[in-house]
Design a protein around this motif. Structure first.
Motif, PDB file in Angstrom:
ATOM      1  N   ALA A  93     -13.767  16.021  -1.891  1.00 17.17           N
ATOM      2  CA  ALA A  93     -14.631  17.179  -1.642  1.00 17.17           C
ATOM      3  C   ALA A  93     -14.205  17.903  -0.382  1.00 17.17           C
ATOM      4  CB  ALA A  93     -16.088  16.721  -1.525  1.00 17.17           C
ATOM      5  N   LEU A  94     -13.859  17.142   0.647  1.00 18.12           N
ATOM      6  CA  LEU A  94     -13.453  17.731   1.931  1.00 18.12           C
ATOM      7  C   LEU A  94     -12.202  18.588   1.762  1.00 18.12           C
ATOM      8  CD1 LEU A  94     -13.327  15.691   5.231  1.00 18.12           C
ATOM      9  CD2 LEU A  94     -11.417  17.141   4.594  1.00 18.12           C
ATOM     10  N   ILE A  95     -11.190  18.042   1.083  1.00 17.91           N
ATOM     11  CA  ILE A  95      -9.939  18.786   0.907  1.00 17.91           C
ATOM     12  C   ILE A  95     -10.125  19.951  -0.061  1.00 17.91           C
ATOM     13  CG2 ILE A  95      -7.552  18.621   0.136  1.00 17.91           C
ATOM     14  CD1 ILE A  95      -8.171  17.286   2.824  1.00 17.91           C
ATOM     15  N   ARG A  96     -10.882  19.740  -1.152  1.00 20.76           N
ATOM     16  CA  ARG A  96     -11.113  20.834  -2.092  1.00 20.76           C
ATOM     17  C   ARG A  96     -11.844  21.989  -1.422  1.00 20.76           C
ATOM     18  NH1 ARG A  96      -8.259  21.234  -6.075  1.00 20.76           N
ATOM     19  NH2 ARG A  96      -9.043  19.544  -7.381  1.00 20.76           N
ATOM     20  N   SER A  97     -12.747  21.664  -0.497  1.00 21.62           N
ATOM     21  CA  SER A  97     -13.462  22.715   0.232  1.00 21.62           C
ATOM     22  C   SER A  97     -12.491  23.551   1.056  1.00 21.62           C
ATOM     23  CB  SER A  97     -14.528  22.090   1.130  1.00 21.62           C
ATOM     24  OG  SER A  97     -15.182  23.067   1.907  1.00 21.62           O
ATOM     25  N   THR A 157       0.829  -1.189   0.000  1.00 27.81           N
ATOM     26  CA  THR A 157       0.000   0.000   0.000  1.00 27.81           C
ATOM     27  C   THR A 157       0.872   1.249   0.000  1.00 27.81           C
ATOM     28  OG1 THR A 157      -1.723  -1.146   1.212  1.00 27.81           O
ATOM     29  CG2 THR A 157      -1.770   1.246   1.277  1.00 27.81           C
ATOM     30  N   THR A 158       0.669   2.088  -0.960  1.00 26.20           N
ATOM     31  CA  THR A 158       1.415   3.334  -1.025  1.00 26.20           C
ATOM     32  C   THR A 158       0.437   4.481  -1.151  1.00 26.20           C
ATOM     33  OG1 THR A 158       1.614   3.105  -3.426  1.00 26.20           O
ATOM     34  CG2 THR A 158       3.440   2.278  -2.093  1.00 26.20           C
ATOM     35  N   ALA A 159       0.811   5.606  -0.593  1.00 27.07           N
ATOM     36  CA  ALA A 159      -0.040   6.782  -0.669  1.00 27.07           C
ATOM     37  C   ALA A 159       0.151   7.448  -2.014  1.00 27.07           C
ATOM     38  CB  ALA A 159       0.309   7.753   0.462  1.00 27.07           C
ATOM     39  N   GLY A 160      -0.911   7.609  -2.746  1.00 26.47           N
ATOM     40  CA  GLY A 160      -0.854   8.268  -4.039  1.00 26.47           C
ATOM     41  C   GLY A 160      -1.474   9.644  -3.958  1.00 26.47           C
ATOM     42  N   ALA A 161      -1.488  10.310  -5.095  1.00 28.73           N
ATOM     43  CA  ALA A 161      -2.049  11.661  -5.147  1.00 28.73           C
ATOM     44  C   ALA A 161      -3.535  11.618  -4.816  1.00 28.73           C
ATOM     45  CB  ALA A 161      -1.819  12.260  -6.521  1.00 28.73           C
ATOM     46  N   ARG A 221      -2.309  16.781   7.354  1.00 25.32           N
ATOM     47  CA  ARG A 221      -1.363  17.430   8.268  1.00 25.32           C
ATOM     48  C   ARG A 221      -1.412  18.942   8.138  1.00 25.32           C
ATOM     49  NH1 ARG A 221       2.334  13.364   6.670  1.00 25.32           N
ATOM     50  NH2 ARG A 221       3.419  14.887   5.363  1.00 25.32           N
ATOM     51  N   GLU A 222      -1.461  19.440   6.904  1.00 24.82           N
ATOM     52  CA  GLU A 222      -1.501  20.883   6.699  1.00 24.82           C
ATOM     53  C   GLU A 222      -2.805  21.483   7.232  1.00 24.82           C
ATOM     54  OE1 GLU A 222      -0.749  21.579   2.557  1.00 24.82           O
ATOM     55  OE2 GLU A 222       0.995  20.262   2.537  1.00 24.82           O
ATOM     56  N   ALA A 223      -3.905  20.804   6.973  1.00 27.89           N
ATOM     57  CA  ALA A 223      -5.195  21.305   7.460  1.00 27.89           C
ATOM     58  C   ALA A 223      -5.271  21.231   8.976  1.00 27.89           C
ATOM     59  CB  ALA A 223      -6.337  20.508   6.833  1.00 27.89           C
ATOM     60  N   GLY A 224      -4.641  20.225   9.568  1.00 27.69           N
ATOM     61  CA  GLY A 224      -4.665  20.089  11.024  1.00 27.69           C
ATOM     62  C   GLY A 224      -3.988  21.244  11.726  1.00 27.69           C
ATOM     63  N   ARG A 225      -3.018  21.876  11.079  1.00 27.81           N
ATOM     64  CA  ARG A 225      -2.381  23.046  11.692  1.00 27.81           C
ATOM     65  C   ARG A 225      -3.319  24.247  11.696  1.00 27.81           C
ATOM     66  NH1 ARG A 225       2.325  20.737   9.119  1.00 27.81           N
ATOM     67  NH2 ARG A 225       1.985  21.925   7.202  1.00 27.81           N
ATOM     68  N   ALA A 279      -3.309  12.581   0.509  1.00 25.85           N
ATOM     69  CA  ALA A 279      -4.313  12.819   1.549  1.00 25.85           C
ATOM     70  C   ALA A 279      -3.655  13.066   2.901  1.00 25.85           C
ATOM     71  CB  ALA A 279      -5.269  11.624   1.632  1.00 25.85           C
ATOM     72  N   ASP A 280      -2.582  12.334   3.174  1.00 20.30           N
ATOM     73  CA  ASP A 280      -1.894  12.494   4.445  1.00 20.30           C
ATOM     74  C   ASP A 280      -1.261  13.878   4.554  1.00 20.30           C
ATOM     75  OD1 ASP A 280      -0.879  11.210   6.951  1.00 20.30           O
ATOM     76  OD2 ASP A 280       1.050  11.678   6.040  1.00 20.30           O
ATOM     77  N   GLU A 281      -0.658  14.354   3.490  1.00 16.53           N
ATOM     78  CA  GLU A 281      -0.069  15.698   3.500  1.00 16.53           C
ATOM     79  C   GLU A 281      -1.143  16.762   3.691  1.00 16.53           C
ATOM     80  OE1 GLU A 281       3.689  14.767   0.465  1.00 16.53           O
ATOM     81  OE2 GLU A 281       1.803  15.589  -0.293  1.00 16.53           O
ATOM     82  N   ALA A 282      -2.259  16.604   2.986  1.00 13.02           N
ATOM     83  CA  ALA A 282      -3.346  17.572   3.127  1.00 13.02           C
ATOM     84  C   ALA A 282      -3.898  17.575   4.548  1.00 13.02           C
ATOM     85  CB  ALA A 282      -4.459  17.249   2.126  1.00 13.02           C
TER      86      ALA A 282
END
Length: 219
Positions: free
Chosen positions: A138-142, A98-102, A162-166, A157-160
């Motif tokens: 939809a959540l991240i685009r919002s 399993t790898t994290a993709g875009a 972390r950034e949103a969590g800040r 998704a993981d990067e998004a």
């Protein structure tokens, strides 16, 4: 014991000692969720505990295994149990890791409303994996449309999360869980269901009602 405390004890009245305010404040501070954001999950703690128990049993059976069939049978049973646990945790042998993709596909940008509509169509057809993927998008685009995140091609998704969590620290843990759910379903072997979709839908609604944390010193 002072005269007052001795007199209170003689009279049968309970003697109370005030708690140390600093100790109470420190304990309450350590209970705050941000200090436990990176703690192992419940599943990981259970797996670690099983591994510790198996290790201890194998150590104890090291001598018993040479005494006869009993030790050998117990050893093989424990080995089979460990193999079953690894199969359940990691999946079938030879599967693609399993790898994290875009997060977003390369077919052009779509609005949060378009992703939500797609998620709803998939959910209505009980296509839960596709519904989860579209709802997470939809959540991240919002968040990007609200300028809480800068649009960036190729973001995972993981990067998004972390950034949103800040920007939304009270939702940081839920965002991290949502990113793991998305990766497991989009790029792993996990099967989605209505509950998984509902979790992301409810998180999306909460985030839409949440105002970002103002940065100290910001204009």
């Amino acid at each position: 014991m002072g005269d007052w405390a001795r007199g209170a004890a003689d009279s049968g009245a309970p003697v109370t000692v005030e708690r140390d305010p600093a100790r109470v404040a420190a304990r309450e501070e350590l209970l705050r969720p941000e200090y436990h954001r990176h703690d192992p999950s419940l599943l990981q703690r259970v797996i670690n505990w099983i591994g510790d128990q198996l290790g201890q049993l194998l150590d104890k059976l090291g001598g018993a295994a040479g005494d006869g069939w009993t030790g050998l049978i117990v050893f093989l049973a424990l080995f089979a149990l460990l193999g079953a646990a690894l199969w359940w945790r990691l999946g079938r042998p030879g599967r693609t890791a399993t790898t994290a993709g875009a997060l977003f596909a390369a077919d052009g940008p779509r609005s949060a409303a378009e992703h939500r509509a797609a998620a709803q169509r998939h959910a209505a057809a009980a296509e839960w994996s596709a519904a989860v993927r579209e709802q997470m998008r939809a959540l991240i685009r919002s968040l990007e449309e609200r300028t809480l995140l800068n649009p960036r091609p190729g973001r995972t998704a993981d990067e998004a999360a972390r950034e949103a969590g800040r920007q939304l620290p009270e939702h940081a843990a839920a965002l991290a869980d949502a990113a793991r759910l998305f990766d497991d379903i989009a790029f792993g072997d996990r099967t989605a269901d209505r509950t998984a979709y509902q979790r992301l839908l409810e998180l999306d609604e909460r985030l839409r009602r949440t105002r970002p944390l103002l940065q100290v010193g910001a204009a």
